[in-house]
Design a protein around this motif. Structure first.
Motif, PDB file in Angstrom:
ATOM      1  N   UNK A   1       9.826  23.107 -10.396  1.00 40.43           N
ATOM      2  CA  UNK A   1      10.867  22.301 -10.196  1.00 40.43           C
ATOM      3  C   UNK A   1      10.864  21.547  -9.005  1.00 40.43           C
ATOM      4  N   UNK A   2      10.440  22.263  -7.742  1.00 43.71           N
ATOM      5  CA  UNK A   2      10.555  21.543  -6.766  1.00 43.71           C
ATOM      6  C   UNK A   2       9.562  20.431  -6.679  1.00 43.71           C
ATOM      7  N   UNK A   3       8.339  20.817  -7.155  1.00 42.76           N
ATOM      8  CA  UNK A   3       7.337  19.689  -7.399  1.00 42.76           C
ATOM      9  C   UNK A   3       7.875  18.385  -7.981  1.00 42.76           C
ATOM     10  N   UNK A   4       8.637  18.762  -9.266  1.00 37.47           N
ATOM     11  CA  UNK A   4       9.262  17.560 -10.074  1.00 37.47           C
ATOM     12  C   UNK A   4      10.194  16.775  -9.251  1.00 37.47           C
ATOM     13  N   UNK A   5      11.142  17.648  -8.397  1.00 40.22           N
ATOM     14  CA  UNK A   5      11.947  17.010  -7.674  1.00 40.22           C
ATOM     15  C   UNK A   5      11.306  16.084  -6.257  1.00 40.22           C
ATOM     16  N   UNK A   6      10.219  16.487  -6.095  1.00 40.14           N
ATOM     17  CA  UNK A   6       9.570  15.657  -4.938  1.00 40.14           C
ATOM     18  C   UNK A   6       9.248  14.451  -5.712  1.00 40.14           C
TER      19      UNK A   6
ATOM     20  N   UNK B   1      11.934   7.175  -5.796  1.00 36.15           N
ATOM     21  CA  UNK B   1      12.938   6.520  -5.265  1.00 36.15           C
ATOM     22  C   UNK B   1      12.442   5.822  -4.000  1.00 36.15           C
ATOM     23  N   UNK B   2      11.775   6.484  -3.153  1.00 33.94           N
ATOM     24  CA  UNK B   2      11.210   5.924  -1.812  1.00 33.94           C
ATOM     25  C   UNK B   2      10.248   4.534  -2.339  1.00 33.94           C
ATOM     26  N   UNK B   3       9.615   4.692  -3.242  1.00 37.73           N
ATOM     27  CA  UNK B   3       8.713   3.671  -3.733  1.00 37.73           C
ATOM     28  C   UNK B   3       9.437   2.206  -4.035  1.00 37.73           C
ATOM     29  N   UNK B   4      10.629   2.765  -4.716  1.00 37.37           N
ATOM     30  CA  UNK B   4      11.386   1.505  -5.292  1.00 37.37           C
ATOM     31  C   UNK B   4      12.430   0.986  -4.018  1.00 37.37           C
ATOM     32  N   UNK B   5      12.558   1.654  -2.957  1.00 38.26           N
ATOM     33  CA  UNK B   5      13.254   0.983  -1.870  1.00 38.26           C
ATOM     34  C   UNK B   5      12.400   1.219  -0.591  1.00 38.26           C
ATOM     35  N   UNK B   6      11.181   0.834  -0.838  1.00 39.70           N
ATOM     36  CA  UNK B   6      10.087   0.640   0.281  1.00 39.70           C
ATOM     37  C   UNK B   6      10.500   0.024   1.476  1.00 39.70           C
ATOM     38  N   UNK B   7      11.382  -0.973   1.344  1.00 44.10           N
ATOM     39  CA  UNK B   7      11.537  -1.680   2.254  1.00 44.10           C
ATOM     40  C   UNK B   7      12.659  -1.203   3.397  1.00 44.10           C
ATOM     41  N   UNK B   8      13.349  -0.084   2.883  1.00 43.69           N
ATOM     42  CA  UNK B   8      14.442   0.447   3.727  1.00 43.69           C
ATOM     43  C   UNK B   8      13.731   1.759   4.173  1.00 43.69           C
TER      44      UNK B   8
ATOM     45  N   UNK C   1       0.681  -1.171  -0.085  1.00 41.98           N
ATOM     46  CA  UNK C   1       0.126   0.030   0.000  1.00 41.98           C
ATOM     47  C   UNK C   1       0.931   1.385  -0.036  1.00 41.98           C
ATOM     48  N   UNK C   2       1.935   1.272   0.849  1.00 40.70           N
ATOM     49  CA  UNK C   2       2.932   2.428   1.252  1.00 40.70           C
ATOM     50  C   UNK C   2       3.479   2.657  -0.321  1.00 40.70           C
ATOM     51  N   UNK C   3       3.920   1.474  -1.005  1.00 42.08           N
ATOM     52  CA  UNK C   3       4.717   1.512  -2.308  1.00 42.08           C
ATOM     53  C   UNK C   3       3.794   1.850  -3.394  1.00 42.08           C
ATOM     54  N   UNK C   4       2.674   1.627  -3.523  1.00 41.41           N
ATOM     55  CA  UNK C   4       1.694   1.952  -4.820  1.00 41.41           C
ATOM     56  C   UNK C   4       1.318   3.452  -4.163  1.00 41.41           C
TER      57      UNK C   4
END
Length: 133
Positions: free
Chosen positions: A54-59, A65-72, A14-17
């Motif tokens: 630009x800030x929006x895009x960076x977020x 990245x957080x979704x792909x590394x959700x376990x960490x 759920x977090x990842x999605x």
């Protein structure tokens, strides 16, 4: 023999999605707003608008990245959820100060997920933490 990776728990999924959803919205929205700018205004406001795009895009990159590394991830999920909530609250302040843009259904369609998704992310990440204990 290579071992199979442990599947994500339902709360992690759920977090990842949710994070992938935030990433997609921020990446597309940030790129679009960078391209469009704010043509019906002053150069100063267009400059601020494109800076915030630009800030929006960076977020969006951070959320992806957080979704792909959700376990960490731990606190970062809460910070991203808080950021989305702040964006929704900013939209509410705008609506209360200058009115609801037209077509209203589009802008309310943005607002509802900005207020609900952070709650889902928060609760799911909390469940991830409880499951780890």
């Amino acid at each position: 023999m290579k071992s199979m990776p442990v599947p994500l728990r339902p709360s992690q999924r759920v977090v990842q999605v949710g994070l992938f959803l935030v990433a997609a919205i921020a990446l597309v929205g940030g790129a679009l707003q960078m391209f469009l700018g704010q043509p019906d205004t002053t150069p100063r406001l267009d400059n601020v608008h494109r800076f915030m795009a630009g800030v929006y895009f960076g977020a969006g990159l951070i959320a992806g990245w957080a979704a792909t590394t959700v376990r960490q991830q731990g606190t970062l999920v809460y910070l991203i959820a808080f950021t989305v909530l702040c964006a929704g609250l900013g939209r509410l302040v705008s609506i209360s100060q200058v009115g609801l843009p037209q077509p209203a259904s589009v802008w309310l369609g943005y607002l509802v997920p900005e207020l609900l998704l952070p709650c889902v992310l928060f609760l799911a990440q909390r469940a991830v933490g409880k499951g780890a204990r």
